[in-house]
Design an enzyme around this catalytic site. Structure first.
Site, mmCIF file in Angstrom:
data_model
loop_
_atom_site.group_PDB
_atom_site.id
_atom_site.type_symbol
_atom_site.label_atom_id
_atom_site.label_comp_id
_atom_site.label_asym_id
_atom_site.label_seq_id
_atom_site.Cartn_x
_atom_site.Cartn_y
_atom_site.Cartn_z
ATOM 1 N N GLY A 1 3.597 1.186 2.871
ATOM 2 C CA GLY A 1 4.529 0.082 3.057
ATOM 3 C C GLY A 1 4.050 -1.202 2.406
ATOM 4 O O GLY A 1 3.167 -1.193 1.562
ATOM 5 N N GLY B 1 0.827 -1.194 0.000
ATOM 6 C CA GLY B 1 0.000 0.000 0.000
ATOM 7 C C GLY B 1 0.857 1.237 0.000
ATOM 8 O O GLY B 1 2.087 1.172 -0.166
ATOM 9 N N ASP C 1 -9.791 2.722 12.213
ATOM 10 C CA ASP C 1 -9.865 2.326 10.799
ATOM 11 C C ASP C 1 -10.428 0.913 10.657
ATOM 12 O O ASP C 1 -9.915 0.107 9.877
ATOM 13 C CB ASP C 1 -8.484 2.431 10.153
ATOM 14 C CG ASP C 1 -8.571 2.435 8.620
ATOM 15 O OD1 ASP C 1 -9.639 2.827 8.086
ATOM 16 O OD2 ASP C 1 -7.603 2.044 7.959
ATOM 17 N N LYS D 1 5.989 -6.330 8.282
ATOM 18 C CA LYS D 1 5.429 -5.107 7.719
ATOM 19 C C LYS D 1 6.532 -4.053 7.653
ATOM 20 O O LYS D 1 7.052 -3.624 8.687
ATOM 21 C CB LYS D 1 4.256 -4.620 8.578
ATOM 22 C CG LYS D 1 3.602 -3.335 8.079
ATOM 23 C CD LYS D 1 2.419 -2.977 8.966
ATOM 24 C CE LYS D 1 1.740 -1.695 8.516
ATOM 25 N NZ LYS D 1 0.574 -1.351 9.375
ATOM 26 N N VAL E 1 3.770 -5.784 3.161
ATOM 27 C CA VAL E 1 3.846 -6.909 4.095
ATOM 28 C C VAL E 1 4.373 -8.120 3.340
ATOM 29 O O VAL E 1 3.886 -8.431 2.244
ATOM 30 C CB VAL E 1 2.464 -7.225 4.708
ATOM 31 C CG1 VAL E 1 2.507 -8.530 5.492
ATOM 32 C CG2 VAL E 1 2.029 -6.106 5.626
#
Length: 544
Positions: free
Chosen positions: A21, A18, A132, A38, A23
């Site tokens: 960053g 994203g 979120d 991550k 994963v």
């Protein structure tokens, strides 16, 4: 892409990426435990605010003890990068289930909501607001249970952290930048519950302004959901925070009462069965089916024959060239194994020596530990109960549509047997090892009682270089405040290298009695400010 990788792990494939960053799936060298790493993106690594937030996310996860949230193994930060090493959850994003199936049915939707609320409740209990919650941040496992992930924009309850979140799930007050509150998480969880029931979001404005107005003023579309759960939706999506449950835990009892009355006592079992059946239809989305490496040798083969994209699972039938490569790989593996077995200990290259926690499952002993301390938590995820620092992102005039990091796709697997003892002595690097760096500081950032005889502590170590450093942790009990008292159990030593900042979470089970518990951390080389310690008064004692 930044080539920096966390020392002590072998990576195999990318699980998600994203704006902030990515994963990746990796394996811890010494234990063989699969993990999710991550990484903070290279573009954000040079911006102090984002590094601070990333570091705070790791500290928050270290302090969050919950079977409903993906756990932390360790946080590693160096001159070339920063990474959070997490529990690898073998699950499918709820978003994928909704995209394939649409409405899930009331029992499955209630099961998702309950698991989510329990995870949020554990966060709210230590003063953390997720901010979120959405289907992308809920992972559903093959047994139908779920885990909450991605605390990238979480904040302390009551903190003014700016306008951030995913618009379709943001509570009315979240659009105005009001202080973070658990009731906003309840709103987002209910919005997701609505989507699980209907197959679409509660509101669908054509632009951010219209969507904001709908969340603030439009009636709750409760008539679209079954009457049996309508009251839950009306309460969870109330415009006024005072009309919602004050935190997630308060909502769980209402949910269970409504579900039991409408669908009988076995509603959750049937809901999990439904979710498990849906996950079974999407096996290739599970990390375990996407090439989870089981050993360093297996990973080496993957590197030699790396292909782009994700091919369907099938048997590998090598041709002549493939047989030649395989033969070379086997020969190389034999030579490396022989060399590792017979090389002098003084010449070995130290790596990240273990998971940054003693809460790994029994049988996994941190290297350098003089004696393992019984863990209060059988899960490999660490837990350190700290009032987490604020994770406030840079405020923006319009809501930040997060990706908020990356889809943390963390799998709970049994660790391998502990590594054989040996290697270099802490503090005595070999000629091929970087010199031990000066230690700027060691601090005990959190200490909390987790049970009648158990506690957890979070340590933060900052160094001036990336060479090896060891951290020794000792515990003691006393009946008098301010004095460490008698030592409780053997000390534990953790070795680290390859970074300049380490966060280590340590669990301990006390054998001795005493109203006061103390943890003390020392480093080799010694920290500039000396050792760090912290003491707490246990819940079993009262001061009158």
């Amino acid at each position: 892409m930044n080539a920096w990788a966390v020392p002590g792990y072998t990576e195999s494939l990318e699980l998600g990426a994203g704006a902030s960053g990515r994963v990746v799936l990796a394996v811890h060298h010494e234990t063989g435990v699969p993990v999710a790493v991550k990484y903070l993106s290279e573009s954000l690594r040079t911006r102090p605010g984002f590094v601070h937030g990333f570091r705070a996310e790791a500290r928050l996860l270290g302090g969050l003890e919950s079977p409903h949230v993906a756990g932390l193994y360790e946080y590693v930060e160096g001159p070339d990068g920063a990474a959070i090493v997490m529990e690898l959850v073998d699950g499918v994003p709820l978003r994928a289930l909704l995209a394939r199936e649409g409405p899930l049915g009331p029992e499955a939707a209630l099961t998702i909501l309950k698991g989510s609320l329990l995870g949020l409740a554990d966060a709210h209990r230590i003063g953390v607001v997720h901010r979120d919650y959405k289907p992308e941040n809920v992972l559903v496992t093959p047994d139908g249970s779920s885990k909450l992930v991605d605390f990238g924009i979480a904040a302390d309850s009551g903190a003014r952290a700016g306008v951030a979140g995913t618009p379709a799930y943001m509570a009315p007050e979240q659009w105005t930048g009001a202080p973070a509150s658990p009731s906003a998480d309840v709103y987002a969880a209910t919005a997701t519950f609505f989507e699980c029931l209907t197959g679409h979001k509660p509101y669908s404005g054509d632009n951010l302004a219209e969507l904001a107005l709908q969340h603030v003023d439009a009636p709750v579309p409760a008539d679209e959901v079954p009457e049996t759960v309508r009251e839950l939706v009306l309460r969870g999506l109330a415009k006024d925070p005072a009309g919602r449950p004050v935190h997630a835990e308060a909502f769980v009892s209402d949910l269970e009462a409504a579900a039991g009355a409408a669908y009988g006592p076995d509603w959750e079992e049937r809901g999990r069965g439904r979710l498990a059946a849906l996950v079974a239809l999407l096996p290739l989305l599970l990390p375990s089916s996407r090439g989870t490496p089981r050993s360093v040798t297996d990973t080496a083969r993957t590197v030699l024959g790396r292909a782009s994209g994700h091919a369907p699972a099938r048997a590998w039938l090598p041709g002549r060239a493939g047989l030649l490569v395989a033969a070379v790989a086997v020969l190389l593996g034999i030579l490396l194994a022989y060399g590792a077995r017979h090389a002098p200990a003084a010449g070995s290259q130290p790596t990240a020596q273990s998971l940054a926690t003693t809460s790994a499952r029994p049988g996994v002993t941190p290297r350098g530990s003089t004696a393992p301390t019984p863990s209060a938590h059988p899960s490999p995820s660490s837990s350190s109960p700290t009032a987490s620092p604020s994770l406030s992102p840079t405020p923006s005039p319009t809501p930040e549509v997060t990706d908020s990091g990356v889809p943390s796709t963390p799998v709970t697997t049994d660790p391998a047997e502990p590594p054989a003892s040996g290697g270099t002595t802490p503090g005595s690097p070999s000629p091929s090892t970087p010199a031990a760096p000066p230690v700027k500081s060691v601090t005990v950032s959190a200490l909390r009682q987790t049970g009648s005889a158990t506690a957890t502590a979070t340590l933060d170590i900052t160094t001036e270089g990336t060479g090896p450093v060891s951290v020794t942790v000792t515990w003691s009990t006393s009946d008098a405040a301010g004095t460490p008292g008698a030592s409780d159990g053997a000390s534990q030593t953790f070795e680290r290298d390859g970074a300049t900042h380490y966060t280590i979470t340590v669990d301990h089970t006390f054998a001795n009695s005493g109203c006061y518990w103390t943890v003390r951390a020392t480093t080799t080389p010694a920290a500039a400010g000396g050792p760090a310690s912290q003491q707490l008064l246990t819940r079993r004692c009262e001061i009158r």
